[in-house]
Design a protein around this motif. Structure first.
Motif, PDB file in Angstrom:
ATOM      1  N   SER A 297     -42.368 -37.573  27.328  1.00 56.57           N
ATOM      2  CA  SER A 297     -43.090 -37.792  26.068  1.00 56.57           C
ATOM      3  C   SER A 297     -44.543 -37.361  26.205  1.00 56.57           C
ATOM      4  O   SER A 297     -45.143 -36.803  25.291  1.00 56.57           O
ATOM      5  CB  SER A 297     -43.041 -39.267  25.660  1.00 56.57           C
ATOM      6  N   GLN A 338     -40.832 -40.508  19.731  1.00 57.42           N
ATOM      7  CA  GLN A 338     -39.638 -41.211  20.179  1.00 57.42           C
ATOM      8  C   GLN A 338     -39.331 -42.393  19.248  1.00 57.42           C
ATOM      9  O   GLN A 338     -38.188 -42.639  18.916  1.00 57.42           O
ATOM     10  CB  GLN A 338     -39.897 -41.696  21.616  1.00 57.42           C
ATOM     11  N   ASP A 416     -38.688 -35.776  20.239  1.00 59.14           N
ATOM     12  CA  ASP A 416     -38.725 -36.652  21.415  1.00 59.14           C
ATOM     13  C   ASP A 416     -37.555 -37.628  21.321  1.00 59.14           C
ATOM     14  O   ASP A 416     -37.678 -38.697  20.732  1.00 59.14           O
ATOM     15  CB  ASP A 416     -40.073 -37.387  21.468  1.00 59.14           C
ATOM     16  N   GLU A 417     -36.438 -37.254  21.885  1.00 60.01           N
ATOM     17  CA  GLU A 417     -35.220 -38.088  21.892  1.00 60.01           C
ATOM     18  C   GLU A 417     -34.786 -38.483  20.486  1.00 60.01           C
ATOM     19  O   GLU A 417     -34.359 -39.615  20.260  1.00 60.01           O
ATOM     20  CB  GLU A 417     -35.439 -39.327  22.747  1.00 60.01           C
TER      21      GLU A 417
HETATM   22 MG   LIG Z   1     -40.251 -40.642  26.323  1.00 64.08          MG
END
Ligand SMILES: [Mg+2]
Ligand SMILES: Nc1ncnc2c1ncn2[C@@H]1O[C@H](COP(=O)(O)OP(=O)(O)OP(=O)(O)O)[C@@H](O)[C@H]1O
Length: 460
Positions: A297, A338, A416-417
């Protein structure tokens, strides 16, 4: 009339300060992960504090000052100058005591403000995440912390009140003793025929006129001290409007990202990212994997120009991010965090949030393509999603975000994910959608029902 004038000034100032504060603080909060609770409290108290200050300055300080100046002029003209000088000295001593007292009080007020801010943040935290406290049976524990901070605020506030009492005693003593001595001297002068009885009476009358308003000043310092400290705190957080020099409009279409010897550390901490170099092809789908806490991240934020590298550079296409002002970098590369923090607004507002170019129909179509509901239900775009999207499932939040991103034309996008909460079938569908979008390289992607995706949307 008076109320109307003050209210107009207060509202105009409060609006201006709120906007300038948010301009400076929203990007800071986004990068630090601070929830902004204390700032919210400060902004909420701002109109009240300004009302107190402006009302005090306009309708108490200014008239009192005028009244005092007139009285002093009359005294100087009517009685021998040494009396005017002595009165001037007494008032100066009074003012000096007020300023020293007010400084001490402000220190105390700042401590009280700090505790009040922590209390607001704590209560805000509990109210925002009641499930964490309630599901873990820790409501009493949280309440104990609230009681502890409330008591501390009470102690600090009473220390502040005590310092005010001390200041009042010192001020009054200076004034009473000084003026009493002056009147005794004047009475002696009358007895020795150096001063006429008429002048003595005049002196007495104008001294009263001069000193009574001083009590008002003291009162104002008491009342306005805390408001002053709080207003000063928030004024320090403003960000002036910057005149943008770089036009910084990216070329249309996808852009490659180049990392040149990137290193980064948070504050004085250890290096999280160490000399990372590499290139990410334009219009492709690149996946970065690594264990928790390895810095994915962080690297993503560096690549998006949200953090400035300790060393090294990031290029998006032909542009070096450090040459683009921070508030314009999102035009070149967009970061999707995220934790997707949806606004507590309808589904439509969240799904069509800038810079997407989708319309209602396209959004609906994409949501259905991603099977927003497990059954065949059509999503209601007027549905309010709750605080941070609590009325949606984790996977639904991510599907809404991915649907939105299909209408974004930014040359590079970092997710991010963003598919971490999707069930395996949905994750495959999303990856397939992104892959096809990448392969199409500008050709509209058509899903089974025949909905085109926005040209140029590129996901890394
Ligand atoms: Mg992360
Ligand atoms: N704002 C911050 N201040 C200080 N340290 C931070 C901050 N954000 C992250 N870190 C630290 O930097 C390191 C890398 O964190 P990062 O969030 O980049 O990891 P990650 O690879 O994305 O992990 P995950 O797979 O859990 O998402 C961690 O040790 C973390 O504690």
């Amino acid at each position: 009339m008076r109320h109307h004038a003050t209210t107009r000034i207060v509202e105009a100032l409060a609006g201006h300060i709120t906007v300038a504060t948010l301009r400076g603080q929203v990007p800071r909060l986004a990068n630090t992960g601070d929830d902004g609770g204390p700032l919210f409290g400060q902004i909420e108290r701002l109109p009240y504090n300004l009302q107190l200050l402006i009302d005090g300055i306009l309708w108490q300080v200014v008239p009192l000052a005028v009244q005092m100046i007139i009285s002093l002029c009359v005294i100087t003209a009517l009685v021998p100058w040494p009396y005017a000088l002595a009165i001037g000295l007494i008032i100066s001593a009074y003012m000096a005591a007020s300023i020293i007292g007010a400084d001490r009080y402000h220190e105390q007020a700042e401590a009280t403000n700090e505790t009040a801010g922590r209390l607001t943040a704590l209560v805000g935290d509990i109210l925002r995440y009641p499930s964490r406290a309630a599901f873990n049976g820790n409501v009493p524990g949280e309440l104990t912390s609230v009681v502890h901070l409330s008591n501390r605020r009470l102690r600090e506030a009473s220390r502040g009140a005590r310092s005010l009492v001390t200041m009042t005693i010192v001020q009054s003593s200076l004034l009473v003793l000084g003026l009493a001595a002056l009147l005794v001297l004047a009475a002696l002068d009358v007895l020795q025929h150096r001063l006429s009885l008429g002048d003595f009476v005049l002196l007495h009358a104008f001294i009263l006129r001069l000193t009574l308003p001083l009590g008002g000043f003291g009162f104002l310092v008491h009342q306005a001290g805390r408001s002053y400290a709080q207003t000063r705190d928030i004024l320090l957080l403003r960000e002036p409007v910057r005149l943008e020099t770089s036009s910084s409009v990216p070329r249309p279409g996808p852009a490659a990202v180049h990392l040149e010897g990137l290193s980064f550390r948070y504050g004085d901490g250890p290096l999280i990212i160490k000399k990372v170099s590499g290139s990410i092809v334009a219009g492709g789908l690149t996946v970065l994997v690594g264990p928790n806490g390895s810095g994915k991240s962080t690297l993503a934020r560096l690549m998006a120009g949200l953090l400035d590298p300790t060393e090294g550079r990031v290029w998006v296409g032909q542009e070096c991010l450090s040459n683009i002002s921070p508030e314009l970098r999102h035009r070149h590369i967009l970061y999707v965090p995220q934790q997707i923090g949806l606004f507590n607004r309808p589904l439509r507002d969240n799904g069509l949030y800038p810079p997407t170019r989708l319309d209602d129909a396209q959004l609906l179509d994409r949501l259905q393509a991603l099977r927003f509901y497990a059954d065949e239900r059509v999503p209601d775009l007027d549905l309010t999603v709750g605080d941070r999207g609590q009325a949606l499932s984790g996977g639904q939040i991510q599907k809404l975000e991915i649907a939105r991103l299909t209408g974004v034309e930014t040359p590079a996008i970092i997710l991010d994910e963003t598919s971490s909460d999707l069930d395996p079938a949905s994750e495959l569908a999303v990856i397939e959608m992104l892959r096809v979008n990448r392969r199409a390289n500008g050709t509209p992607y058509r899903r089974a029902k025949g909905t085109p995706f926005q040209d140029g949307a590129r996901l890394i």
